[in-house]
Design a protein around this motif. Sequence first.
Motif, short mmCIF file in Angstrom:
data_model
loop_
_atom_site.label_atom_id
_atom_site.label_comp_id
_atom_site.label_asym_id
_atom_site.label_seq_id
_atom_site.Cartn_x
_atom_site.Cartn_y
_atom_site.Cartn_z
N UNK A 152 49.78 14.39 -36.29
CA UNK A 152 50.71 13.14 -35.82
C UNK A 152 50.73 12.48 -34.37
N UNK A 153 50.97 11.28 -34.21
CA UNK A 153 50.90 10.37 -33.18
C UNK A 153 52.31 10.49 -32.41
N UNK A 154 52.89 10.45 -31.54
CA UNK A 154 54.43 10.88 -30.80
C UNK A 154 53.76 10.25 -29.73
N UNK A 155 55.72 9.73 -29.23
CA UNK A 155 55.85 9.26 -28.01
C UNK A 155 57.23 10.31 -27.80
N UNK A 156 57.51 10.44 -26.30
CA UNK A 156 58.97 11.09 -26.03
C UNK A 156 59.44 11.17 -24.47
N UNK A 157 60.39 12.02 -24.57
CA UNK A 157 60.86 12.42 -23.52
C UNK A 157 60.74 14.59 -23.67
N UNK A 158 60.33 15.04 -22.49
CA UNK A 158 61.17 16.23 -22.75
C UNK A 158 61.93 16.47 -21.85
N UNK A 159 62.61 18.13 -20.95
CA UNK A 159 63.31 18.17 -19.83
C UNK A 159 61.80 19.36 -19.90
N UNK A 160 61.55 20.00 -18.67
CA UNK A 160 61.10 21.73 -18.89
C UNK A 160 61.60 22.82 -16.79
#
Length: 320
Positions: free
Chosen positions: A42-50
């Motif tokens: 899967x290709x994807x893009x996003x935003x995550x918090x750490x």
Amino acid sequence: MRRFPLLVALLAGLVSPVQADQLADADVAGWLARMAAAERAHSYQGTFVYERNGSFSTHGIWHRVEANGQVRERLLQLDGPAQEVLRVDGRPQCVSGAPAEQLADAAPLALRQLAAEQLAGNYELRSVGESRVAGRRAVVLLMLPRDQHRYGFELHLDRLTALPLKSLLLSEQGQLLERFQFTQLDSLTPLSEQALRPGVSCLPIKSAVTPLTTANHWHAGWLPPGFNLLAAREQAEPASTAVLTWLMFGDGLARFSVFIEPLQGASVVNTRSQLGPTAVVSKRMPTAAGEFMVTVVGEIPPGTAERVALAMGPAQESTP
């Protein structure tokens, strides 16, 4: 098997009530296998918090699977210090804002490859229902430690793609050590070349991958069960005869490194600290070749890190 009732209760309390019959434990292996394959499916893009040690950071991620099967990935910290890394098939091509090796292995636990057959001996694997993360349905898996030498892990996988949407790392006492969580994920919109183009401050590097070498003159007299040597390196300091040694160990989920440096008359003291999931323990070690400083850094309890440090020694002086 040692039980962790408090940890189980706290982990289970962090997910929504089960909406369907509890998934069979055998399903955990299937989900982890799907997760391992998802990176190249899967290709994807996003935003995550750490989050770790009470500090939050937000990151953008762009991940594209090329027609030839190659995987290109760009990560960019969106707040605080500007840090960026571009990887091809997991190998960093350029970095900015931090040493290459630090960014190369800076991914949260949820972004590592996990295999049920490797974990089962040291973690109890459970499916505990469903949750919703970033507007997407997810299955929830628990990995509960079978001893006191590692932490509990909760993993939320996207039902559609098996990509990791959220993870929590908790101590036996229920302390949150690390949180990874997508706030937005798009696995449908094609990624442009521009999205994968790093900034001008992302400096090219040769490689941050260190192969296992035979140039290792140190031996661990004791390791936590299930931990094996993953990589080793010895490096001579410039303009000096001193040789620095780096060893990395892992159990399929957690990792820790051992750094060994000759003191050459330097005055140092033993230290022990913990920052989020990372323990740091340094011990002076007298040997026939002189004094060394042994430092253990990794995702294990401080007491375990201290025991590892005390068990290190030159191969010719160590006993099994």
